[in-house]
Design a protein around this motif. Sequence first.
Motif, PDB file in Angstrom:
ATOM      1  N   SER A  23       0.831  -1.198   0.000  1.00  0.00           N
ATOM      2  CA  SER A  23       0.000   0.000   0.000  1.00  0.00           C
ATOM      3  C   SER A  23       0.871   1.257   0.000  1.00  0.00           C
ATOM      4  N   ASP A  24       0.543   2.213  -0.866  1.00  0.00           N
ATOM      5  CA  ASP A  24       1.241   3.497  -0.867  1.00  0.00           C
ATOM      6  C   ASP A  24       1.089   4.122   0.517  1.00  0.00           C
ATOM      7  N   GLU A  25       2.177   4.665   1.051  1.00  0.00           N
ATOM      8  CA  GLU A  25       2.157   5.188   2.413  1.00  0.00           C
ATOM      9  C   GLU A  25       1.206   6.374   2.595  1.00  0.00           C
ATOM     10  N   LEU A  26       0.792   7.017   1.510  1.00  0.00           N
ATOM     11  CA  LEU A  26      -0.125   8.151   1.621  1.00  0.00           C
ATOM     12  C   LEU A  26      -1.562   7.808   1.225  1.00  0.00           C
ATOM     13  N   ASN A  27      -1.892   6.530   1.143  1.00  0.00           N
ATOM     14  CA  ASN A  27      -3.278   6.158   0.851  1.00  0.00           C
ATOM     15  C   ASN A  27      -4.208   6.724   1.909  1.00  0.00           C
ATOM     16  N   HIS A  28      -5.420   7.053   1.484  1.00  0.00           N
ATOM     17  CA  HIS A  28      -6.429   7.610   2.387  1.00  0.00           C
ATOM     18  C   HIS A  28      -6.744   6.630   3.503  1.00  0.00           C
ATOM     19  N   ARG A  29      -7.140   7.159   4.616  1.00  0.00           N
ATOM     20  CA  ARG A  29      -7.435   6.348   5.804  1.00  0.00           C
ATOM     21  C   ARG A  29      -8.480   5.263   5.526  1.00  0.00           C
ATOM     22  N   SER A  30      -9.452   5.547   4.675  1.00  0.00           N
ATOM     23  CA  SER A  30     -10.481   4.542   4.387  1.00  0.00           C
ATOM     24  C   SER A  30      -9.885   3.334   3.668  1.00  0.00           C
ATOM     25  N   ILE A  31      -8.882   3.558   2.830  1.00  0.00           N
ATOM     26  CA  ILE A  31      -8.197   2.451   2.157  1.00  0.00           C
ATOM     27  C   ILE A  31      -7.396   1.648   3.174  1.00  0.00           C
ATOM     28  N   VAL A  32      -6.662   2.341   4.009  1.00  0.00           N
ATOM     29  CA  VAL A  32      -5.851   1.677   5.041  1.00  0.00           C
ATOM     30  C   VAL A  32      -6.744   0.851   5.963  1.00  0.00           C
ATOM     31  N   LYS A  69       5.258 -21.892   2.104  1.00  0.00           N
ATOM     32  CA  LYS A  69       4.551 -21.617   0.849  1.00  0.00           C
ATOM     33  C   LYS A  69       4.652 -20.133   0.523  1.00  0.00           C
ATOM     34  N   PRO A  70       4.673 -19.784  -0.753  1.00  0.00           N
ATOM     35  CA  PRO A  70       4.712 -18.367  -1.119  1.00  0.00           C
ATOM     36  C   PRO A  70       3.363 -17.695  -0.853  1.00  0.00           C
ATOM     37  N   TRP A  71       3.341 -16.369  -0.948  1.00  0.00           N
ATOM     38  CA  TRP A  71       2.074 -15.640  -0.837  1.00  0.00           C
ATOM     39  C   TRP A  71       1.112 -16.163  -1.896  1.00  0.00           C
ATOM     40  N   ARG A  72      -0.152 -16.355  -1.542  1.00  0.00           N
ATOM     41  CA  ARG A  72      -1.158 -16.769  -2.539  1.00  0.00           C
ATOM     42  C   ARG A  72      -1.425 -15.652  -3.530  1.00  0.00           C
ATOM     43  N   LYS A  73      -1.509 -14.422  -3.005  1.00  0.00           N
ATOM     44  CA  LYS A  73      -1.765 -13.254  -3.841  1.00  0.00           C
ATOM     45  C   LYS A  73      -1.009 -12.064  -3.275  1.00  0.00           C
ATOM     46  N   VAL A  74      -0.558 -11.193  -4.169  1.00  0.00           N
ATOM     47  CA  VAL A  74       0.054  -9.929  -3.764  1.00  0.00           C
ATOM     48  C   VAL A  74      -0.684  -8.828  -4.514  1.00  0.00           C
ATOM     49  N   PHE A  75      -1.242  -7.881  -3.765  1.00  0.00           N
ATOM     50  CA  PHE A  75      -1.958  -6.754  -4.344  1.00  0.00           C
ATOM     51  C   PHE A  75      -1.142  -5.481  -4.126  1.00  0.00           C
ATOM     52  N   ILE A  76      -1.224  -4.582  -5.096  1.00  0.00           N
ATOM     53  CA  ILE A  76      -0.633  -3.248  -4.963  1.00  0.00           C
ATOM     54  C   ILE A  76      -1.794  -2.268  -4.945  1.00  0.00           C
ATOM     55  N   VAL A  77      -1.867  -1.445  -3.901  1.00  0.00           N
ATOM     56  CA  VAL A  77      -2.979  -0.517  -3.753  1.00  0.00           C
ATOM     57  C   VAL A  77      -2.460   0.926  -3.736  1.00  0.00           C
ATOM     58  N   VAL A  78      -2.951   1.696  -4.689  1.00  0.00           N
ATOM     59  CA  VAL A  78      -2.666   3.136  -4.752  1.00  0.00           C
ATOM     60  C   VAL A  78      -4.001   3.842  -5.007  1.00  0.00           C
ATOM     61  N   GLU A  79      -4.012   5.134  -4.807  1.00  0.00           N
ATOM     62  CA  GLU A  79      -5.222   5.871  -5.125  1.00  0.00           C
ATOM     63  C   GLU A  79      -4.910   6.958  -6.144  1.00  0.00           C
ATOM     64  N   GLY A  80      -5.950   7.503  -6.744  1.00  0.00           N
ATOM     65  CA  GLY A  80      -5.759   8.472  -7.827  1.00  0.00           C
ATOM     66  C   GLY A  80      -5.579   9.896  -7.367  1.00  0.00           C
ATOM     67  N   ILE A  81      -6.146  10.244  -6.219  1.00  0.00           N
ATOM     68  CA  ILE A  81      -6.054  11.614  -5.712  1.00  0.00           C
ATOM     69  C   ILE A  81      -5.546  11.545  -4.287  1.00  0.00           C
ATOM     70  N   TYR A  82      -4.415  12.175  -4.030  1.00  0.00           N
ATOM     71  CA  TYR A  82      -3.825  12.166  -2.700  1.00  0.00           C
ATOM     72  C   TYR A  82      -4.095  13.485  -2.005  1.00  0.00           C
ATOM     73  N   SER A  83      -4.922  13.447  -0.992  1.00  0.00           N
ATOM     74  CA  SER A  83      -5.275  14.665  -0.275  1.00  0.00           C
ATOM     75  C   SER A  83      -4.205  15.059   0.745  1.00  0.00           C
ATOM     76  N   MET A  84      -3.222  14.166   0.962  1.00  0.00           N
ATOM     77  CA  MET A  84      -2.222  14.425   1.993  1.00  0.00           C
ATOM     78  C   MET A  84      -0.912  14.975   1.422  1.00  0.00           C
ATOM     79  N   GLU A  85      -0.852  15.187   0.114  1.00  0.00           N
ATOM     80  CA  GLU A  85       0.391  15.707  -0.475  1.00  0.00           C
ATOM     81  C   GLU A  85       0.473  17.190  -0.320  1.00  0.00           C
TER      82      GLU A  85
END
Length: 85
Positions: A23-32, A69-85
């Motif tokens: 997860s991108d460190e600046l993702n919105h709290r709702s995503i986190v 065993k390896p991870w079953r799935k790896v997801f990358i989560v980013v958002e389109g608008i960062y309100s914290m930048e």
Amino acid sequence: TNSTILPALFEAQAGGTGILVLSDELNHRSIVEGIRLSGASVRAFKHNDMHDLEAQLKRAVSEKPNGGKPWRKVFIVVEGIYSME
């Protein structure tokens, strides 16, 4: 909302077992919060830093977190608008 959709995506019913979310460190709290509620393992990567993301992905591929065993799935989560930048 993110806090209800993401747990379904990351298989919260199964406790998120074997799933890693980068997860991108600046993702919105709702995503986190949605990621946390899923039960998946989560790691943050530096905002907009593809070198850090690549390092996290390489680490994930080489790990065996589930009893050898390896991870079953790896997801990358980013958002389109960062309100914290």
